[in-house]
Design an enzyme around this catalytic site. Structure first.
Site, PDB file in Angstrom:
ATOM      1  N   HIS A  96      28.543  52.558  12.590  1.00  0.00           N
ATOM      2  CA  HIS A  96      27.258  52.277  13.232  1.00  0.00           C
ATOM      3  C   HIS A  96      27.263  52.660  14.712  1.00  0.00           C
ATOM      4  CE1 HIS A  96      25.217  49.394  10.164  1.00  0.00           C
ATOM      5  NE2 HIS A  96      25.831  50.394   9.580  1.00  0.00           N
ATOM      6  N   HIS A 284      31.556  53.625   1.305  1.00  0.00           N
ATOM      7  CA  HIS A 284      31.266  52.563   0.341  1.00  0.00           C
ATOM      8  C   HIS A 284      32.349  52.409  -0.722  1.00  0.00           C
ATOM      9  CE1 HIS A 284      26.762  52.347   1.611  1.00  0.00           C
ATOM     10  NE2 HIS A 284      27.608  52.010   2.565  1.00  0.00           N
TER      11      HIS A 284
HETATM   12  C1  HEM Z   1      28.153  48.242   4.208  1.00  0.00           C
HETATM   13  C2  HEM Z   1      24.038  50.721   3.926  1.00  0.00           C
HETATM   14  C3  HEM Z   1      26.384  54.766   5.085  1.00  0.00           C
HETATM   15  C4  HEM Z   1      30.474  52.250   5.518  1.00  0.00           C
HETATM   16  C5  HEM Z   1      26.842  48.576   4.103  1.00  0.00           C
HETATM   17  C6  HEM Z   1      25.794  47.639   3.926  1.00  0.00           C
HETATM   18  C7  HEM Z   1      24.635  48.322   3.838  1.00  0.00           C
HETATM   19  C8  HEM Z   1      24.950  49.703   3.973  1.00  0.00           C
HETATM   20  C9  HEM Z   1      23.255  47.767   3.625  1.00  0.00           C
HETATM   21  C10 HEM Z   1      25.975  46.150   3.832  1.00  0.00           C
HETATM   22  C11 HEM Z   1      26.025  45.485   5.166  1.00  0.00           C
HETATM   23  C12 HEM Z   1      26.288  44.034   4.973  1.00  0.00           C
HETATM   24  O1  HEM Z   1      25.401  43.341   4.493  1.00  0.00           O
HETATM   25  O2  HEM Z   1      27.392  43.587   5.276  1.00  0.00           O
HETATM   26  C13 HEM Z   1      24.336  52.048   4.147  1.00  0.00           C
HETATM   27  C14 HEM Z   1      23.395  53.116   4.037  1.00  0.00           C
HETATM   28  C15 HEM Z   1      24.046  54.264   4.364  1.00  0.00           C
HETATM   29  C16 HEM Z   1      25.410  53.898   4.668  1.00  0.00           C
HETATM   30  C17 HEM Z   1      21.942  52.944   3.647  1.00  0.00           C
HETATM   31  C18 HEM Z   1      23.529  55.673   4.404  1.00  0.00           C
HETATM   32  C19 HEM Z   1      22.752  56.172   3.468  1.00  0.00           C
HETATM   33  C20 HEM Z   1      27.683  54.412   5.386  1.00  0.00           C
HETATM   34  C21 HEM Z   1      28.671  55.292   5.938  1.00  0.00           C
HETATM   35  C22 HEM Z   1      29.811  54.570   6.082  1.00  0.00           C
HETATM   36  C23 HEM Z   1      29.546  53.258   5.591  1.00  0.00           C
HETATM   37  C24 HEM Z   1      28.420  56.750   6.348  1.00  0.00           C
HETATM   38  C25 HEM Z   1      31.146  54.995   6.635  1.00  0.00           C
HETATM   39  C26 HEM Z   1      31.636  56.187   6.571  1.00  0.00           C
HETATM   40  C27 HEM Z   1      30.201  50.972   5.105  1.00  0.00           C
HETATM   41  C28 HEM Z   1      31.204  49.953   4.920  1.00  0.00           C
HETATM   42  C29 HEM Z   1      30.545  48.798   4.537  1.00  0.00           C
HETATM   43  C30 HEM Z   1      29.152  49.137   4.492  1.00  0.00           C
HETATM   44  C31 HEM Z   1      32.704  50.117   5.110  1.00  0.00           C
HETATM   45  C32 HEM Z   1      31.167  47.450   4.191  1.00  0.00           C
HETATM   46  C33 HEM Z   1      31.141  46.535   5.370  1.00  0.00           C
HETATM   47  C34 HEM Z   1      31.800  45.230   5.069  1.00  0.00           C
HETATM   48  O3  HEM Z   1      32.510  45.103   4.081  1.00  0.00           O
HETATM   49  O4  HEM Z   1      31.615  44.289   5.871  1.00  0.00           O
HETATM   50  N1  HEM Z   1      26.298  49.837   4.158  1.00  0.00           N
HETATM   51  N2  HEM Z   1      25.537  52.552   4.516  1.00  0.00           N
HETATM   52  N3  HEM Z   1      28.239  53.182   5.199  1.00  0.00           N
HETATM   53  N4  HEM Z   1      28.978  50.459   4.819  1.00  0.00           N
HETATM   54 FE1  HEM Z   1      27.274  51.515   4.596  1.00  0.00          FE
END
Ligand code: HEM
Length: 759
Positions: A96, A284
């Site tokens: 982010h 993810h």
């Molecule tokens: C978690 C959306 C792209 C890595 C999440 C969450 C959402 C989300 C809604 C949950 C947040 C929460 O409630 O804790 C998206 C969308 C993306 C995107 C819409 C693009 C289309 C990415 C990218 C990465 C990433 C590019 C890293 C390269 C992560 C990780 C989590 C996460 C590691 C888990 C966080 C945790 O376990 O606390 N994402 N994300 N995301 N996202 Fe994404």
């Protein structure tokens, strides 16, 4: 307090509190010249002499790496880690931080740690990243000023990836912290259900169901095609938040619509389809989404939270407000059975199972496998408890969009290829706005990639003072007009933008596509001057051992041009010259990404690309460019006025060339601009172009554009113009012009740190 009581007794809010209504509320359309003074040195407690590269060189990078790695596995009570591993939440924080980058104007990105300040720290999308940063505070404290927050924020998610099994390309330090919020960048609309920020609830702890929509794209709602704005051309208004709504545009749950949004937003981040899938499918593979509690129970964002929360926000009243009760985005669940291990389960399960819509406990729209026998994922905190897998509408986008699907199929077949693609895309994401490698620090920087805009190393002795003088004479002997030399040097150096440190004279990319063909650069003149300078270079190098790059020669020719133009007006000036630039090749140039540096408005050369539709005034865009060139208002004025009398309009027009001795460096522009005997007549009601006449009907008549008259019309700029126009003003003007000229030539010279700083 009684109405109308004396403000200075403190009975009324105001005075130094900066309360509304302020200047911007009274005059919202005024040109905000003060945007040139972002993150001022006064805000920085490290002082002007602090050198981050020196400070960072002193820290033990291996120990730091190990400290971060160890921290990932040591849960603390106030914010326990999911699955006993902080890796996923750190990774999301890093992503982010970097993901705000936009290639249009180079703003956003991980470079200054802006996630610490409003508005970014309080975006709903950044929910609970405040906890992620606070968890890192002990490591920050241990390394102090030698480790910037910006570097630590990027590092934590990178070490996390390595610890969870992803091989890295490397990691470079070098991000210098900003110390105040950026008030200049337009991030798109923010607010609560369409309410202006000022109408937000006064009590930060009163739940805000509406917070859910404070996430940019969703907020705009409305018909499908309007949900985010493609405002052109001001880079700073190019996009709303980077984030697409995980539930689909406007929460519509349509994966195909989501695919369109993802493609658009990631392209603005300079990521292609393969990089996009690699990043999201890679990210993810880890962690989970959090939606255990309805959003209306959650407290205010950090920027409006209670004092006792000490800078944290989103207080959650359920249980301890964390662990199994965590509420971040609203969607609940994990994508894979092993959320802390790098594997291909995300894509495998996405494609292997059919998915049906369901709702999280917080009421968010998400997807679950139709097959009850699909693998399960463990609860992040409760031993022995399992949950069905989860996908977001945006995850399903990769399955339904034909082009994304092709990329996924390749990644599914070849996990090593996917691994490398993710690792490389992550490296680019983290370092995209770090600038030339001369800014990169630390022992594990990794290889060189095209997106770094590389230039070759200097592999020969640099020219000395005598050779510089010799070269200046040779350049002048070519018979090229002083104006030609000035034009090409300016075209070469002025592409620089301090936002992502791209562009500038190093590499001499002005002689390569696409810059060589830009209309603003007057390609015919450019060809002529480059040919002549190549001749000078060949002759000079043919006569001995000495060498000069074309990049250096272009700048040197500009110095010679400015000196000759000043001389013609009776001013003996020397423009400093610092050699050391090298020449890049076409193979080392990502032409497509360089085209983003093309000006749509260039106030210095009176250029407005009329093909672009404008929402912002030309002078507003010119101010934006001055900002990206790090100019002060006096420098901006001096350069513009100087380049006008040097006859530097891109198309040779005489707009703003307020002098009867064009080509001579003088303060004439300012004298005419502030002459009270002149009257400006707009050609049309739109006030784009003007005719200047004498009130008494006699004497010279000139024409001008908004880009000229703004220096006489705006109250703050006019003060500067009046100074330069005064009887003793030409000296001030001349000094400011030469200083600003040299400064622009040196903006990308991170390799010559001291000289750059002195400029
Ligand atoms: C978690 C959306 C792209 C890595 C999440 C969450 C959402 C989300 C809604 C949950 C947040 C929460 O409630 O804790 C998206 C969308 C993306 C995107 C819409 C693009 C289309 C990415 C990218 C990465 C990433 C590019 C890293 C390269 C992560 C990780 C989590 C996460 C590691 C888990 C966080 C945790 O376990 O606390 N994402 N994300 N995301 N996202 Fe994404």
């Amino acid at each position: 307090a009684t109405q109308g009581a004396c403000p200075f007794r403190g009975t009324r809010i105001g005075g130094a509190q900066g309360s509304e209504p302020g200047l911007d509320h009274w005059w919202p359309n005024r040109l905000k010249v003060e945007l040139l003074y972002q993150d001022p040195p006064q805000a920085n407690p490290l002082g002007r002499d602090f050198d981050y590269a020196d400070a960072n060189a002193w820290i033990d990078h291996d120990q730091l790496w190990e400290d971060v790695r160890a921290f990932l596995h040591k849960p603390v009570e106030w914010w326990p880690s999911d699955y006993g591993h902080y890796g996923p939440q750190m990774n999301r924080m890093s992503w982010h931080s970097a993901g705000t980058y936009r290639i249009a104007d180079g703003r956003g990105g991980a470079g200054e740690g802006m996630q610490r300040f409003a508005p970014i720290n309080s975006w709903w999308d950044n929910g609970n990243t405040d906890k992620s940063r606070r968890l890192l505070a002990p490591i920050k404290a241990k390394y102090g000023a030698g480790l910037s927050w910006a570097d630590l924020i990027a590092l934590a998610g990178t070490v996390a990836l390595e610890d969870m099994g992803l091989p890295l390309q490397g990691f470079a330090f070098g991000r210098e912290d900003a110390w105040s919020a950026d008030t200049g960048t337009y991030w798109g609309p923010e607010g609560w259900f369409g309410k202006a920020p000022t109408e937000q609830p006064a009590d930060p702890q009163a739940g805000h169901p509406d917070q859910m929509v404070n996430r940019g794209l969703r907020w705009q709602g409305g018909p499908k095609d309007q949900h985010y704005d493609l405002e052109n051309p001001l880079g700073a208004s190019h996009q709303s938040l980077i984030y697409v709504d995980p539930e689909g545009p406007g929460g519509n749950g349509d994966p195909m619509d989501a695919a369109r949004d993802i493609r658009e937003t990631f392209a603005r981040m300079a990521m292609n389809d393969e990089e996009t899938v690699a990043l999201v499918a890679g990210g993810h593979a880890f962690g989970k989404s959090h939606g255990a509690v309805p959003a209306d129970k959650i407290g205010g964002a950090p920027e409006i939270a209670k004092m006792s929360e000490m800078g944290l926000g989103w207080a959650n009243p359920v249980g301890e407000g964390n662990a199994e009760n965590t509420m971040t985005n609203g969607i609940e669940g994990s994508w894979t059975p092993n959320p802390t291990r790098w594997d291909n389960d995300y894509l495998t399960n996405l494609f292997k199972y059919e998915w049906k819509q369901t709702k999280s406990p917080a009421g968010s729209l998400q997807w679950t496998p139709t097959d009850p026998d699909a693998p399960k994922t463990p609860d992040a905190h409760l031993p022995g408890v399992e949950h069905p897998l989860m996908m977001m509408t945006t995850d399903l986008a990769f399955k339904v969009d034909p082009d994304y699907r092709k990329v996924c199929e390749r990644f599914l077949e070849d996990f090593d290829y996917f691994t490398e693609a993710f690792s490389k895309a992550w490296h680019k994401l983290m370092h995209r706005d770090l600038g030339p490698t001369a800014r990169w620090l630390g022992p594990r920087q990794g290889g060189t990639f095209l997106w770094q805009d590389p230039v070759p190393e200097v592999d020969h002795p640099l020219v000395d003072d005598a050779q510089v003088a010799d070269l200046k004479a040779r350049v002048l002997e070519t018979g090229l007009a002083h104006g030609d030399l000035i034009a090409v040097a300016w075209a070469s150096a002025s592409t620089y933008r301090d936002s992502d440190k791209r562009g500038g004279a190093n590499g001499a990319r002005v002689r390569l596509a696409p810059q060589r063909g830009w209309a603003v650069n007057d390609p015919a003149r450019l060809d002529r001057v480059i040919d002549a300078l190549e001749g000078v270079k060949a002759d000079f190098e043919g006569e001995g051992e000495a060498k000069i790059s074309l990049a250096d020669l272009i700048v040197l020719a500009g110095c010679a041009g400015v000196e000759a133009a000043a001389q013609a007006g009776g001013h003996d000036v020397t423009v400093p010259f610092v050699p050391g630039r090298t020449d890049a090749s076409d193979e080392w140039t990502d032409a497509e990404s360089f085209d983003w540096l093309k000006p749509v408005v260039d106030g210095f050369r009176n250029y407005v690309d009329e093909a672009v539709g404008y929402h912002v005034s030309p002078e507003g865009i010119a101010l934006d460019k001055a900002c990206l060139l790090k100019l002060t208002a006096p420098e901006w004025a001096a350069l513009t006025g100087g380049l006008r009398v040097l006859d530097q309009n891109w198309d040779g027009s005489k707009d703003g060339v307020f002098t009867d001795r064009p080509g001579v460096l003088s303060a004439d522009f300012f004298r005419v601009l502030t002459d009270t005997d002149l009257v400006w007549r707009p050609e049309t009601g739109e006030e784009r172009r003007f005719t200047l006449e004498r009130r008494d009907g006699g004497g010279a008549t000139w024409t001008a554009t908004r880009l000229d008259l703004v220096f006489g019309a705006n109250a703050e700029l006019r003060q500067i113009a009046e100074l330069y126009a005064g009887a003793d003003g030409e000296g001030y003007f001349m000094r400011a012009f030469v200083k600003a000229w040299h400064k622009v030539m040196m903006l990308d010279r991170f390799d010559a740190k001291e000289a750059r700083k002195a400029a």
